[in-house]
Design an enzyme around this catalytic site. Sequence first.
Site, PDB file in Angstrom:
ATOM      1  N   THR A  31       0.882  -1.024   0.073  1.00 43.31           N
ATOM      2  CA  THR A  31       0.034   0.505  -0.031  1.00 43.31           C
ATOM      3  C   THR A  31       0.876   1.181  -0.091  1.00 43.31           C
ATOM      4  O   THR A  31       1.703   0.907   0.775  1.00 43.31           O
ATOM      5  CB  THR A  31      -0.857   0.142   1.356  1.00 43.31           C
ATOM      6  OG1 THR A  31      -2.150  -1.156   1.320  1.00 43.31           O
ATOM      7  CG2 THR A  31      -1.560   1.575   1.355  1.00 43.31           C
ATOM      8  N   GLU A  64       9.854  -6.572  -2.283  1.00 44.90           N
ATOM      9  CA  GLU A  64      10.338  -6.057  -2.995  1.00 44.90           C
ATOM     10  C   GLU A  64      11.847  -5.936  -3.375  1.00 44.90           C
ATOM     11  O   GLU A  64      12.721  -5.937  -4.389  1.00 44.90           O
ATOM     12  CB  GLU A  64      10.297  -4.390  -2.301  1.00 44.90           C
ATOM     13  CG  GLU A  64       8.498  -4.015  -1.905  1.00 44.90           C
ATOM     14  CD  GLU A  64       8.128  -5.134  -1.150  1.00 44.90           C
ATOM     15  OE1 GLU A  64       8.435  -5.277   0.240  1.00 44.90           O
ATOM     16  OE2 GLU A  64       6.869  -3.783  -0.322  1.00 44.90           O
ATOM     17  N   ARG A 114       4.740   7.075   0.461  1.00 42.28           N
ATOM     18  CA  ARG A 114       4.256   6.852   1.609  1.00 42.28           C
ATOM     19  C   ARG A 114       5.484   6.744   2.942  1.00 42.28           C
ATOM     20  O   ARG A 114       6.498   6.665   3.142  1.00 42.28           O
ATOM     21  CB  ARG A 114       4.220   5.403   2.109  1.00 42.28           C
ATOM     22  CG  ARG A 114       3.804   4.566   2.886  1.00 42.28           C
ATOM     23  CD  ARG A 114       2.671   2.868   2.406  1.00 42.28           C
ATOM     24  NE  ARG A 114       2.872   2.370   3.895  1.00 42.28           N
ATOM     25  CZ  ARG A 114       3.000   1.348   4.322  1.00 42.28           C
ATOM     26  NH1 ARG A 114       2.239   0.016   3.584  1.00 42.28           N
ATOM     27  NH2 ARG A 114       2.556   0.318   5.556  1.00 42.28           N
ATOM     28  N   ASN A1006      -4.822  -8.464   3.731  1.00 43.75           N
ATOM     29  CA  ASN A1006      -4.862  -7.264   4.180  1.00 43.75           C
ATOM     30  C   ASN A1006      -4.072  -6.348   2.546  1.00 43.75           C
ATOM     31  O   ASN A1006      -5.242  -5.501   3.348  1.00 43.75           O
ATOM     32  CB  ASN A1006      -3.000  -6.983   4.864  1.00 43.75           C
ATOM     33  CG  ASN A1006      -3.415  -5.738   5.896  1.00 43.75           C
ATOM     34  OD1 ASN A1006      -4.450  -5.039   6.540  1.00 43.75           O
ATOM     35  ND2 ASN A1006      -2.478  -4.877   5.597  1.00 43.75           N
TER      36      ASN A1006
END
Lengths: 1184, 340
Positions: A31, A64, A114, A1006
């Site tokens: 996210t 990642e 973020r 999630n």
Amino acid sequence: MEKRFITVDGNEAVARIAHKINEVIAIYPITPSSPMGEYSDMYSAKGETNIFGTVPQVYEMQSEGGASGAIHGALQGGALATTFTASQGLLLMIPNMYKIAGELTPTVFHVASRSLAAQALSIFGDHQDVMGVRQTGFALFASNSVQEAHDFALIAQAASLRSRIPFLHFFDGFRTSHEVSKIVQIDQGVMKQMIDTELVNLHKQRALSPDHPVLRGTSQNPDVYFQGRETVNPYYQAVPGILQKEMDKFFELTGREYRLFDYVGAPDADEVIVLMGSGAEAVEESVEYLVAKGEKVGMVKVRLALPFDIRAFIDVLPKTLKAIAVLDRTKEAGSLGEPLYHDVVAALFESRSTLPFAMPKVIGGRYGLSSKEFTPAMILAIYKELQKSSPKNHFTIGILDDVTHSSLTYDKDFILENKDQFQAIFYGLGSDGTVGANKNTIKIIGSETENYAQGYFVYDSKKSGSMTTSHVRFGKEPIKSTYLIQKADFIGVHQGVFLEKFNLLDSIKEGGVFLLNSRYPKDRIWDKLPRITQKQIIDKRLKFYAIDAYSVAKASGMGSRINTVMQTCFFAISGILPKEEAIEKIKQSIQKTYGKKGDLIVEMNYQAVDHTLKNLFEVEVPISITGTIELQPALKGELDSFSREVIQKITEYKGDEIPVSKMPADGTWPTGTTQYEKRNIAAEVPVWDSETCIQCNKCVSVCPHSVIRSKVFDIGLVGNAPETFTYKPAKGKMFTENDVFNISVAVEDCTGCALCVEVCPAKNKSQTNLKAINMQPQLPIREEGIKQWDYFLSLPNVDRALLDHNDFKQSQFLEPLFEFSGACPGCGETPYIKLASQLFGDRMVVANATGCSSIYGGNLPTTPWKKNSEGRGPAWSNSLFEDNAEFGLGFRLAIDNHEKNARDLLKSLQIDEVFKNEILDAVQKGEGEINLQRKRVDDLKKMLVLMDDEGAKALLEVVDYLVKKSVWIIGGDGWAYDIGYGGLDHVLASGKNVNILVLDTQVYSNTGGQQSKATLTGAVAKFAAGGKAAAPKDLAAMAINYQHVYVAKVSLGANDKATVKAFMEAEQYDGPSIIIAYSHCVAHGYDLRYGMEQQKAAVDCGLWPIFRFNPELLQNGENPLILDYKGIKTDVKEFMYKETRFKMVEKMDKKRAEGFLQTARETAQSYYQRYTHLQEQFDHKEEK
Amino acid sequence: MDLSTSYLGFELKNPLIASASPLTSSPESIKKLEDNGIAAVVLHSLFEEQINHELQQLDHFLFSHNESYAEAIDYLPHEVDFENLQADHYLKEIEEIKRSIDIPVIASLNGVSSGGWVKYASKLQEAGADALELHISYIPTDIDMDSATVEKMYVDTVSLVKEHISIPLTVKMNRYFSNPANMAKRFVESGVSGLTLFDNPVTVDIDLMTLSSVQKAQITTSRQLSESLRWCGILYRKLPCSLCAGTGVHTGADVLKAVISGADAVSLASVLLMKGEKEVQEILHFIRHWMEENEYQSISQMKGSVSLEHTDNPSAYERSSYMSALQNFDRDSDLPRRFL
């Protein structure tokens, strides 16, 4: 060329470009960047080609780190490759980013920037992640809006190819990535002209190929490494010039002009703000307002943050400049200032001899961390500060810092009136379709009118019963207001119940329009409004409309989805479009959205539109307040000052008002605060029928939110019970004939999932449609329910020592130390967590991987982990996603260290040897033994405080470690199977006494259901849109291979007894244990009230074999493998086709679905063969 | 010997029709039926619920948890194309079956309301169905609903379906109307070209283990043929429509009885499920043999020969024949001797 508009969010705007100009896309969900990967996967799945005529390969990696490695390889292989990420994900890419940059490899990483996890995790937007990779050698390129994100995604690729310097293109997470906006689409012709084929060919020619072999990645020594590192300088020096040229070319092709630094404002400005990202839009809007008023202010939008072009920067500044405020949306604790401030200061200093103005005052400030609002009021305060002779440096704006007093004050009442804009706020319930309807409205207005449109959506931190707030703006000019709506022309409250808790009309303009979805008819609706709402309506002279949307939706066959109803209401009364035209547009949009799904869905929606128009009514507003309803407090119960001043404020959506001094400096938060929330979100709650109940405690065990509890107590205690409190003689050898049994329900905390009803095995003898626990509407029984619950809590818990914790039924009398979490209704994970807390809560330390369980376990404002009456309970922390096993192992190492220290100190202490040895030699396997040790240690403590001895004092500090601590490492399959597997494997191999609980939902729940290596064959998930072809990893088998690891695969729905045994055995085993727990999930696509049935079905068909492998048995010469299922009882179809994730494959492609079924059957067979064979092997081993 | 018969305007090579059952749910088994001599097939039923609910369910579960949590705006990829919805699959199946066989293919729709699903009738026609059988099985549970309302609902649904098609429409009736003959008449007036007498409703049972009510599909026996015979006999030549006797046709003798009572054709399901497609040959063999023995040249020759209009004992079709039936009961047979 005619402009083609699209209405998209930032993620889609970027993905539409990135997919067209790349050949390999390696991603990992995080996210707020995940949708970019999902869009790309969808385009490729549909066979969409890039501008080179091939379909890009989209590949989901295990982390990642893995994604960046794959990109590095793909680039070295000569492909154009990209990835999308954010936050910790970007940090995991750092090693490869150095490599990619060091090797002068053109690529663009697109980052929805973020916050980073520091004192706490946050999924929201700021530049901490991007500023954390400044050193890697990537060019940092910022876009400020959805349009710019679309444009810069292309420009960045062009500039990277020409400069050979990799670009990190970033835009603000959520504010830009999730803002829906009307933008001009770049057509493929422009893309082809921007991407120079010759440069692409040169990149391909540099590929590693055995046809022209070279070698990269050498190891260099002190003699040449340094020189080698300096070789790249000319390339970096060329970047600004190259980028500007590409921007100029883009301008020629599209008419949208950008510069490395864009100045906006008065040409003779005195004060200038410098910043990058979405905040620049709000500053630009404010500057336009101030300049129109005659103020001499300006602003610089930084596009290329690195390499920083000093000349270009100085050139755009007005010659009249006196003061600069540099705003950084990041925090570098301990630094002299944040990065952009540093760069600006250095740029001015280095150009001091050639500056066209006197050296200005420069101040730096921080704003907008974690998507904190950044409004015109704040921006005005910064300009005001700049006018002071000694403006505050290193300031903060948007918060009240009453500790180091860094914050600037601002006028909270100031609002930038934008008369050309129509602004609307909608409050909906998650999943009632409100957000979807608003997105649709924006698309209608964006595509069907000349208006620009913007939508921004704020979600709750809970996964159940959450409130969504949609902020929607329309206007003739592009919308630059990158902050929430402060005063709305229109407010739609799609759930009347919100008005009971919040003063939602506070933010509506005078004379605005208020739309309410209410069950009450025209003549009763006014009286049912809280007094504060009535006051707002009267004082602000609002036009008030209402509809019973649920009845209209139901009558139209839409169930509880009120999206079309409320959307129609909005168009009918907002006046944004002529009514008739608006209705026609809605119907066209319905046809477009649902046409493919068949006439019926379209017809249902059409009907909903028509019924809405007939049922919408205007409420005549009386002249005075007549209501009696007051707002309910957000929290109930006896609150301490922290709960009152911090937790309550957050719950009331007033967290922005909390000053720095009230926040814990290190992120430490109290446990057990969900009990004060009393969310009352369930329309129906379970009611216990004592007559029918057989006291099996199954309902207690499956309740995901711990709202159903059972107790056994002496009948003598029930004297003062509420009248409706029922009980019956308790069953069980450990109870006396005076003992009675009761099940109570926390009606205010229930989410209404009905798992309890489905799992109840008892049937009412006279009415077989009733069980021992039945759903009933909450409202009529709420008050009585509260009394019963309070009374139930006042009763003593069953003495833990009396109970056999290995016994399923008895284990459910143990108090849960995990309650009322924000998990989804019907969650399949939380019953396992609750079970662990019941069994071991008073001695648990939990390391929790990032994911659902860390969100419902630790997302503010309230916390579900709690203490028992003795003040003991689970201590919990979330480190990261990837490191959870290691994090938990660290707990173990620390605890072992403290224990050893305590033992050593105890050994040298001059006390009674017998007592000392009792402590040192104590076996602490079961709870009884642990309690005895606890008593011994308590006695020891009493002795220690009386001793004047250094050793005694030192021992007192660590003496509690002489009592066993239970280390739990909890996370989902995304962590255990993928990103954290390396660590998990290492911890299993370590032999250390830790307990690993894998909550296996078979997807990344999630982040929205991306496939993991646990995803079952044939299941549709994101990145497996056609159904996953590969078999899931058999993590249990891999762990069994070690032979020193306790391994259990469990399913509460299939075998609750074995599940409890597994938890007990795992915890008692003095070594690593892993429990892999089947967890149903909303991502599986069925009504979760049947979650436990599906768990059983998964076991019965053999796809979820349940067993326990206990090395302790092996040590005792017994067979260590116990199968808790008896082979394959049903066909896989019985399980699979009850869930949309499997069923939808059949609806897409029957042949493929048949293939999956066959593979699943074979997998089920192979599991059974594998484990029975293994069992036999151990049998033979024993015989030998 | 001429076994052919006219049914719904088609010239069938014999009176045997395979009615809607699992055996008519795949092109392969239908081909086998044709190879064994069946004269027409009624495909397995497409239920109103299949048409409506499948889409609604998919729509619901793909979207039900969306847009409620910032990290997971949705949970399943929903930009996918559903090529194989049951209703669409049914249409494709018709096309495929039509390509592979020569006998008439009758599609079957099963529903009770007059909702949007009736539109599927025209899609079935477009897909190539030669005729459509409509199966309405409504169980009224509302004690305030009078029989006229129920009957009107049946007739309205039939009319609505007929509006959507030009191919012949046949109704598979149930036998529980106060006056089945009157209902038959009203169906024919609504545009129906054929009647199947009768359906074989699923039965209700109670599971003593789970204390639940359960539904069961019922395998018929020849004993259940009686009502079909009675009403074929009564309706023969009364209405301008074809009659098909269903429920309880298991043997060649049953077929002969049905035709003789007045049926143009018979529909077979239970017997084929129990004995397989090859039983068609056995049945035809028996018919031929009987016709030879009794010197019949054609099916049309015997059709309706013992109908209410032509029988020497019309009272057998009426209640007054009850006593006589008992008197004629033969222990060795399951039917009154008079019919043997």
